[in-house]
Design an enzyme around this catalytic site. Structure first.
Site, short mmCIF file in Angstrom:
data_model
loop_
_atom_site.label_atom_id
_atom_site.label_comp_id
_atom_site.label_asym_id
_atom_site.label_seq_id
_atom_site.Cartn_x
_atom_site.Cartn_y
_atom_site.Cartn_z
N CYS A 20 -8.71 7.03 -13.56
CA CYS A 20 -9.12 8.08 -12.62
C CYS A 20 -10.59 7.91 -12.28
O CYS A 20 -11.29 7.07 -12.86
CB CYS A 20 -8.88 9.47 -13.21
N ASP A 432 -9.19 -4.87 19.21
CA ASP A 432 -9.38 -6.30 19.45
C ASP A 432 -8.58 -6.65 20.71
O ASP A 432 -7.64 -5.94 21.06
CB ASP A 432 -8.84 -7.07 18.23
N ASP A 628 -5.62 -8.05 14.71
CA ASP A 628 -4.49 -8.85 14.23
C ASP A 628 -4.91 -10.14 13.55
O ASP A 628 -4.07 -10.86 13.03
CB ASP A 628 -3.55 -9.19 15.39
N ASP A 632 -10.82 -10.21 12.35
CA ASP A 632 -10.91 -8.74 12.39
C ASP A 632 -10.96 -8.12 10.99
O ASP A 632 -11.18 -6.92 10.85
CB ASP A 632 -9.68 -8.15 13.12
#
Length: 741
Positions: A20, A432, A628, A632
């Site tokens: 955690c 893009d 894609d 990117d």
């Protein structure tokens, strides 16, 4: 803590054993206070420790021992081995958790059945004890261990709440079973709560399993990026012999041979030969680039059909690919750890519940009369049982599971709760161009023949079929039903096109420069068509015989059919849209005009995309990045919400938190609307979970007793706890049948 007046070393180490955000805080605190450490930061979201330390005062092993002292561990292997080790550790942990969850569910089922329907069966309590003991004490032991770790640092989280509620319910049940006469002498029935203890463990383990499953994405994305670099290269020795060498042994100024189809290993400069190189991982553009003498090549890019030699200029961590990997890691690590609301609340909720339980016992001791101790103990236990975290623990994951499932049905894969929560707040989206707005591959969009005479198209097809030029493939695909013919004297002319002979006539395919050099005339009708296509930023190639041009062909990356509609829909929702592309200004402007995008930037490099994301974030915008390609990936990791196209690179999909399977942009506004519905459901669930506790805990403590003599039985408290969980799950399932409008 040391100062920075000496040379320091900054290193990143994976931290193992954290469960955690409080664990991250504990690990960070212990490292920060070590001698020689200048600064330390532990990110729970990425599981990494970034530490700056004085190398002459401390080292990685000393830091590791300090971390081990508070119950965690550091992976201090070389970076090249870290990802493999992390995947092995993650896989092992996931398998263990899966087995624990499966056994917890199997062992809890008979306990629930007996506890709910066959309470009075012979030896029922003993059977429930036998089944629940391994669930609580063995399968759920990590909750107690982690709760103890948190207690040592004066902190509390969901593990503390689970350990308290299950531990008290289990111990109380064992006491009631073994010493039932204690209650019978006082006119009370000895209830057991084995089913409550076992079911809590099973439910929470299931939630942990789902969380662990989602964790391996970052490391696999980085591993795939690293996989773009070949493990060995061919180095040309001083005596001109070839030697296969491991990538880590390549030095600056080594001469490396690249064969057709191979990946380029390091950044360098071409010294002999030429070839087209696919640099889409850097630029995002689908057309390979001609590389000849004195031109730069980059690690991770892919050589096409030619071969060449180049001199290594940057190796190891200095290459462009290594920088992209580093930027992705930094971008992911720079995000604040996403601490779930239930974990934040637990830090306050647990001490409050413990305080109420203790206070109710004390009040009963003072004002309870004859049975003060018994009633006080029952009230304290009832408070702890009714404060079970099931409803809180289920509030978020059940809504997320339904929301993610609904997204998948609609063609959008959503990886985590954070992206679902943030999508509704998005007010700026960066798109893009190649592969996102457009199809992502060159296609013939038009061909005009001189005097509409296409009788020579079989010759055009035959030349392009032999050509190595990347645009030739588009022509071949366009003319795929044409029969080829035999050609003689075929010659590929670097940077210009190709030529071949057929029936004593020479034919040319290529750019205008090729035609001018061979004194070939261009008829006016073809020139006018070429000018129109050029204004639309389409690539124009020519086909001619030895005297005049016979046809002109337009090639471009086509805009997807749904792109303009999706862009308008997003703008109507009040979202600002920006297009970033590595392509030239003219092409970018043409695409922007055709799709209705108002803001665009051309000739943008991968790191500049990430910088632009940060610029918008600094303006206070919640930014979504849609892309894609590998180029990117840095911007995707930097954005608040990252969306990848399903037909793009695996790395983009791994880094992104959402993936649009069909690569259809109209799915983005759908995802935003789904986000709004899912977040609303989560808030409703949390509201009911909190209201249940706010009302139930005071009643369990006995607040109604002075008014009407009502005392909540722990068994009823257990049933109420179960009902709260059912109500939360039912509310989440409602989301499944809601329309995304």
């Amino acid at each position: 803590m040391a100062t920075t007046n000496q040379n320091t070393v900054t290193q990143t180490f994976p931290v193992l054993g954290m469960t955690c955000a409080s664990c991250a805080s504990s690990a960070e605190s212990i490292v920060t206070h070590q001698e020689g450490v200048v600064s330390a930061s532990v990110n729970y979201a990425t599981g990494n420790l970034i530490v700056e330390f004085l190398s002459n005062v401390t080292n990685a092993e000393k830091i590791r021992k300090a971390v081990q002292g508070v119950g965690y561990d550091l992976l201090i292997e070389d970076e090249s081995k870290q990802q493999e080790s992390l995947e092995v550790i993650h896989e092992k942990k996931f398998k263990q958790l899966k087995n624990k969850t499966l056994w917890a569910v199997i062992l809890s089922l008979p306990v629930v059945i007996i506890g709910m329907f066959f309470m009075d069966m012979p030896y029922g309590n003993e059977i429930m004890w036998a089944f629940s003991t391994p669930v609580v004490l063995w399968l759920g032991r990590d909750f107690f261990i982690n709760a103890w770790k948190q207690a040592k640092h004066r902190k509390a989280n969901m593990d503390t709440l689970v350990a308290l509620s299950t531990g008290i319910a289990y111990i109380f049940s064992v006491f009631n079973m073994l010493f039932a006469g204690f209650w019978h002498q006082r006119g009370l029935h000895a209830h057991v709560y084995f089913e409550a203890a076992a079911v809590i463990i099973a439910f929470i383990l299931l939630g942990k399993l789902l969380e662990e499953k989602a964790k391996g994405n970052t490391s696999s994305a980085i591993k795939k990026l690293m996989g773009l670099q070949p493990k060995t290269v061919i180095v040309i020795q001083a005596d001109n012999t070839e030697k296969q060498t491991a990538i880590e042994n390549v030095k600056v100024d080594d001469v490396i041979l690249v064969k057709p189809g191979e990946k380029i290993a390091v950044d360098g400069m071409v010294i002999s030969g030429s070839s087209y190189v696919d640099e889409s991982m850097l630029s995002g553009e689908p057309v390979p680039i001609l590389k000849k003498e004195n031109e730069k090549v980059f690690a991770g890019t892919i050589n096409q059909k030619g071969g060449f030699q180049f001199k290594a200029v940057k190796v190891g961590k200095e290459t462009m690919l290594a920088q992209i990997i580093k930027m992705v890691q930094d971008a992911q690590g720079s995000k604040a750890p996403v601490q779930k609301l239930v974990d934040k609340v637990a830090g306050i909720f647990v001490p409050v519940v413990m305080g109420i339980a203790l206070l109710s016992f004390i009040v009963w001791m003072i004002f309870g009369g004859d049975n003060a101790i018994v009633q006080g103990l029952l009230a304290a236990v009832t408070v702890l049982v009714i404060a079970c975290p099931c409803a809180l623990g289920l509030a978020t994951p059940t809504a997320i599971m339904v929301g993610v499932g609904k997204g998948a049905e609609q063609g959008t894969l959503i990886k985590d709760a954070e992206s679902l929560e943030l999508a509704k707040k998005v007010n700026a989206i960066i798109l893009d161009k190649t592969g996102t707005i457009t199809e992502g591959r060159p296609q013939v969009t038009g061909i005009q023949w001189l005097n509409n005479d296409d009788s020579k198209k079989y010759i055009l097809f035959s030349i392009e079929k032999q050509s190595e030029h990347p645009l030739a493939e588009a022509v071949v695909k366009y003319l795929d039903k044409v029969n080829s013919t035999s050609l003689t004297n075929f010659d590929s002319i670097t940077g210009k096109g190709a030529k071949a002979d057929q029936n004593n006539e020479t034919y040319f395919v290529g750019n205008k420069k090729l035609l001018f050099e061979n004194n070939i005339s261009i008829p006016e009708e073809l020139q006018q068509q070429a000018n129109e296509w050029s204004k639309l930023s389409k690539t124009v190639i020519w086909f001619s015989d030895s005297k005049q041009a016979l046809s002109v062909i337009a090639i471009s990356d086509k805009i997807k059919k749904t792109s303009a509609q999706a862009i308008k829909e997003m703008q109507d929702m009040g979202i600002d849209l920006y297009m970033l592309t590595g392509d030239n200004e003219a092409t970018a402007r043409a695409i922007a005009e055709q799709t209705g995008i108002k803001h665009y930037k051309a000739e943008v490099l991968p790191q500049h995309k990430a910088d632009f994301v940060k610029e918008l974030q600094e303006e206070g915008k919640t930014v979504a990045m849609v892309g894609d390609g590998i180029n990117d990936s840095t911007a995707l990791a930097t954005a608040d919400v990252s969306i990848a196209m399903g037909k793009g690179s695996d790395i983009a999909m791994d880094v992104a938190k959402m993936t649009i399977i069909s690569s259809d942009l109209t799915k983005i506004p759908q995802a935003v609307k789904l986000s709004k519905q899912t977040v609303a459901t989560i808030k409703q669930n949390l509201f009911w979970a909190f209201i249940y506790n706010l009302i139930g805990i005071p009643i369990a403590a006995g607040i109604l007793y002075p008014i009407n003599g009502f005392l909540l039985n722990p068994m009823i408290a257990g049933a109420a706890m179960a009902m709260s969980s059912v109500s939360v799950v039912s509310n989440s399932l409602r989301l499944k049948w809601k329309k995304v409008i």
